[in-house]
Enzyme design. Structure first.
Site, PDB file in Angstrom:
ATOM      1  N   LYS A 152       0.868  -1.184   0.000  1.00 54.97           N
ATOM      2  CA  LYS A 152       0.000   0.000   0.000  1.00 54.97           C
ATOM      3  C   LYS A 152       0.893   1.218   0.000  1.00 54.97           C
ATOM      4  CE  LYS A 152      -3.817  -2.423   0.440  1.00 54.97           C
ATOM      5  NZ  LYS A 152      -5.047  -2.383  -0.349  1.00 54.97           N
ATOM      6  N   LYS A 178       1.583  -9.758  -3.330  1.00 62.13           N
ATOM      7  CA  LYS A 178       0.437  -9.693  -4.243  1.00 62.13           C
ATOM      8  C   LYS A 178       0.289  -8.278  -4.767  1.00 62.13           C
ATOM      9  CE  LYS A 178      -4.258  -9.321  -3.121  1.00 62.13           C
ATOM     10  NZ  LYS A 178      -4.574  -8.397  -4.179  1.00 62.13           N
ATOM     11  N   ASP A 180      -2.060  -5.191  -6.129  1.00 61.53           N
ATOM     12  CA  ASP A 180      -3.444  -4.836  -5.825  1.00 61.53           C
ATOM     13  C   ASP A 180      -4.281  -4.886  -7.101  1.00 61.53           C
ATOM     14  OD1 ASP A 180      -5.479  -4.243  -4.029  1.00 61.53           O
ATOM     15  OD2 ASP A 180      -4.159  -2.912  -2.907  1.00 61.53           O
ATOM     16  N   GLU A 181      -5.600  -4.843  -6.935  1.00 60.83           N
ATOM     17  CA  GLU A 181      -6.499  -5.132  -8.061  1.00 60.83           C
ATOM     18  C   GLU A 181      -6.387  -4.104  -9.186  1.00 60.83           C
ATOM     19  OE1 GLU A 181      -7.493  -4.388  -5.002  1.00 60.83           O
ATOM     20  OE2 GLU A 181      -8.577  -2.490  -5.186  1.00 60.83           O
ATOM     21  N   HIS A 270      -8.779 -12.346  -7.822  1.00 59.00           N
ATOM     22  CA  HIS A 270      -9.308 -11.213  -7.049  1.00 59.00           C
ATOM     23  C   HIS A 270     -10.723 -10.963  -7.554  1.00 59.00           C
ATOM     24  CE1 HIS A 270      -9.769  -7.308  -5.196  1.00 59.00           C
ATOM     25  NE2 HIS A 270      -8.613  -7.460  -4.587  1.00 59.00           N
ATOM     26  N   ARG A 271     -11.634 -10.597  -6.650  1.00 62.88           N
ATOM     27  CA  ARG A 271     -13.046 -10.527  -7.040  1.00 62.88           C
ATOM     28  C   ARG A 271     -13.584  -9.090  -7.106  1.00 62.88           C
ATOM     29  NH1 ARG A 271     -16.405 -12.075  -1.550  1.00 62.88           N
ATOM     30  NH2 ARG A 271     -15.176 -10.737  -0.195  1.00 62.88           N
ATOM     31  N   LYS A 311     -12.920  -5.347   6.624  1.00 64.04           N
ATOM     32  CA  LYS A 311     -13.462  -4.013   6.358  1.00 64.04           C
ATOM     33  C   LYS A 311     -14.618  -4.021   5.365  1.00 64.04           C
ATOM     34  CE  LYS A 311     -10.274  -2.935   2.542  1.00 64.04           C
ATOM     35  NZ  LYS A 311      -9.075  -2.249   2.075  1.00 64.04           N
ATOM     36  N   SER A 339      -9.277 -11.639   3.181  1.00 63.61           N
ATOM     37  CA  SER A 339      -8.562 -10.392   2.941  1.00 63.61           C
ATOM     38  C   SER A 339      -9.519  -9.220   3.088  1.00 63.61           C
ATOM     39  CB  SER A 339      -7.982 -10.426   1.518  1.00 63.61           C
ATOM     40  OG  SER A 339      -7.469  -9.173   1.142  1.00 63.61           O
ATOM     41  N   GLY A 363      -2.855  -6.099   3.882  1.00 59.83           N
ATOM     42  CA  GLY A 363      -2.129  -4.961   3.306  1.00 59.83           C
ATOM     43  C   GLY A 363      -1.844  -3.967   4.415  1.00 59.83           C
TER      44      GLY A 363
HETATM   45  C1  RUB Z   1      -6.923  -5.654   1.004  1.00 59.59           C
HETATM   46  C2  RUB Z   1      -7.069  -5.513  -0.448  1.00 59.59           C
HETATM   47  C3  RUB Z   1      -8.009  -6.367  -1.246  1.00 59.59           C
HETATM   48  C4  RUB Z   1      -9.321  -6.609  -0.574  1.00 59.59           C
HETATM   49  C5  RUB Z   1     -10.430  -7.074  -1.484  1.00 59.59           C
HETATM   50  O1  RUB Z   1      -6.128  -4.626   1.578  1.00 59.59           O
HETATM   51  O2  RUB Z   1      -6.378  -4.754  -1.060  1.00 59.59           O
HETATM   52  O3  RUB Z   1      -8.230  -5.776  -2.482  1.00 59.59           O
HETATM   53  O4  RUB Z   1      -9.089  -7.624   0.324  1.00 59.59           O
HETATM   54  O5  RUB Z   1     -11.532  -7.505  -0.765  1.00 59.59           O
HETATM   55  P1  RUB Z   1      -6.116  -4.375   3.165  1.00 59.59           P
HETATM   56  P2  RUB Z   1     -12.056  -9.003  -0.758  1.00 59.59           P
HETATM   57  O6  RUB Z   1      -5.514  -5.617   3.789  1.00 59.59           O
HETATM   58  O7  RUB Z   1      -5.260  -3.164   3.373  1.00 59.59           O
HETATM   59  O8  RUB Z   1      -7.530  -4.144   3.607  1.00 59.59           O
HETATM   60  O9  RUB Z   1     -10.934  -9.877  -0.275  1.00 59.59           O
HETATM   61  O10 RUB Z   1     -13.200  -8.990   0.204  1.00 59.59           O
HETATM   62  O11 RUB Z   1     -12.466  -9.307  -2.147  1.00 59.59           O
HETATM   63 MG    MG Z   2      -7.017  -4.485  -2.947  1.00 61.41          MG
END
Ligand code: RUB
Ligand code: MG
Length: 416
Positions: A152, A178, A180-181, A270-271, A311, A339, A363
């Protein structure tokens, strides 16, 4: 001649055949419709019917009509003959069971909650190549959860900074770095530079710490571009690719699965955007079904939420994970990823809720550690060690200072 009318698709006496694809919907009929009428229209429109009564010569027609066969409150079961579906085509299946019906005037809302997939359809799909076996086939996680981190800020870090953060996290004890998306191939951090430099760092760390590490590089993009990126990952010696499966679409995921097999690469799904389908409780497609689709199409890992400890809004994470790992006509299981807002202080509760056959991805919960990424990674690994040994996090923190600092900062809070 035979007639096909909207109302012909309801038969509450019908027992689904073993070969049927059976779908569980939740339906709220339009104000001027009975539930019977709405359910029949859903079965019709999603199989071989339309709004007008049709007259067709029986000799020229294969009967592919679905049957609305059970109604219980707002729960409607529809059974589809397997001959309706093109083998191995997820887009075609979804154009039936989650297609026009999502917008029909006959229903105010409609949600596809669950599917029961018959062997004839499952066998048209490859399923995962590796699934949970990545923990020992590609990594050295043994029986503990696989640990992953995403640098991050999620976008904006230069390639050097991104690699440095990754290296610190690997050295601190995570297995997987990993992307990020929304980090793919932007000017501030080009794909191939990041790939090459990250994997070179991975090799250095592996030599120093004696544990296998790897990199979930985000290959998401236009399909042909994405396939080239998959090839590049293999050329540079990576073991995994990451794909944003919802935004790329299932057809592209199927193409990536095919290409990944040629290179023995595992696919991390990743979703992002799933909530556009699954967040509303009465409309759309549930995460359970999206996870089922992912397993059939052959991803090895997929994000399924945090059982309410993170979150983001969650559905039934334990139930979805159970489906992903249950027997399904010999298809490999999927390794679920927890995650989104996780940090060391909730790991004990997370493993209690979801077991240890998961990826724990953090993250902010690593890079937000007051002493930085390396300490944050150590704290996450320590929280897993404590939980696996059935020692409370507080007690383990007595002689593990990184965990102690993380607990001081975050306690066991669930972020928003
Ligand atoms: C988590 C992160 C992921 C989310 C996606 O970052 O970047 O994109 O987990 O959500 P952090 P999900 O650990 O800082 O919150 O896993 O529910 O699809
Ligand atoms: Mg993310």
């Amino acid at each position: 001649m035979t007639g096909i009318e909207y109302d012909d698709f309801l038969d509450l006496e019908y027992e689904p055949a073993e070969t049927d694809l059976v779908c569980a919907f939740r339906i709220d009929p339009a104000a001027d419709m009975t539930m019977d009428e709405a359910a029949s229209r859903v079965a019709s429109e999603s199989s071989n019917g339309t709004w007008a009564a049709l007259h067709v010569d029986e000799d020229e027609l294969t009967d592919l009509g679905a049957v609305a066969c059970e109604i219980d409150g707002d729960a409607v079961t529809v059974a589809y003959p397997d001959a309706l579906f093109e083998p191995g085509s997820m887009p075609q299946i979804l154009s039936c069971i989650a297609g026009n019906i999502m917008g029909m005037k006959a229903v105010d809302t409609i949600r596809l909650e669950d599917c029961h997939w018959p062997e004839s359809i499952v066998s048209g799909f490859p399923g995962p190549q590796f699934g949970p076996s990545v923990a020992h086939e590609k990594l050295d996680a043994g029986d503990r959860p696989v640990l992953a981190t995403v640098p991050k800020p999620k976008v904006g870090l230069s390639t050097d900074a991104h690699v440095r953060v990754g290296e610190e996290a690997w050295r601190g004890g995570v297995d997987l770095l990993k992307d990020d998306e929304n980090l793919t191939d932007q000017d501030f951090n080009p794909f191939e530079d990041r790939l090459a430099d990250s994997l070179a760092a991975r090799d250095r760390v592996e030599d120093d710490v004696g544990e296998r590490k790897d990199y979930l590089v985000n290959v998401t993009g236009e399909t042909n571009e994405m396939l080239e990126r998959v090839d590049l990952v293999a050329e540079h010696g990576g073991g995994f690719v990451m794909v944003d499966v919802i935004t790329c679409g299932w057809s592209a995921v199927q193409s990536v699965r095919d290409r990944a097999e040629k290179h023995d690469l595992a696919i991390h799904a990743h979703r992002a955007m799933h909530a556009a389908f699954d967040r509303l409780p009465h409309h759309g497609v549930s995460m359970r079904v999206l996870a089922q689709i992912s397993r059939l199409c052959g991803v090895d890992h997929i994000h399924t939420g945090t059982a309410g400890l993170g979150k983001l809004e969650n559905e039934d994470t334990p139930g979805i994970n159970e489906w992903l790992t249950a027997e399904l006509y010999g298809l490999e299981p999927v390794l679920p990823v927890a995650s989104g807002g996780l940090h060391p202080g909730v790991v004990d509760q997370l493993l209690e809720a979801l077991g240890t056959d998961i990826i724990v991805q953090a993250g902010g919960g690593i890079h937000g550690h007051p002493d930085g990424t390396h300490a944050g990674a150590k704290a996450l690994r320590q929280s897993v060690e404590a939980s696996m040994a059935d020692v409370s996090l507080e007690a383990y923190a007595d002689d593990h200072e990184e965990l102690a600092t993380a607990l001081e900062k975050w306690g066991a809070e669930t972020p928003r």
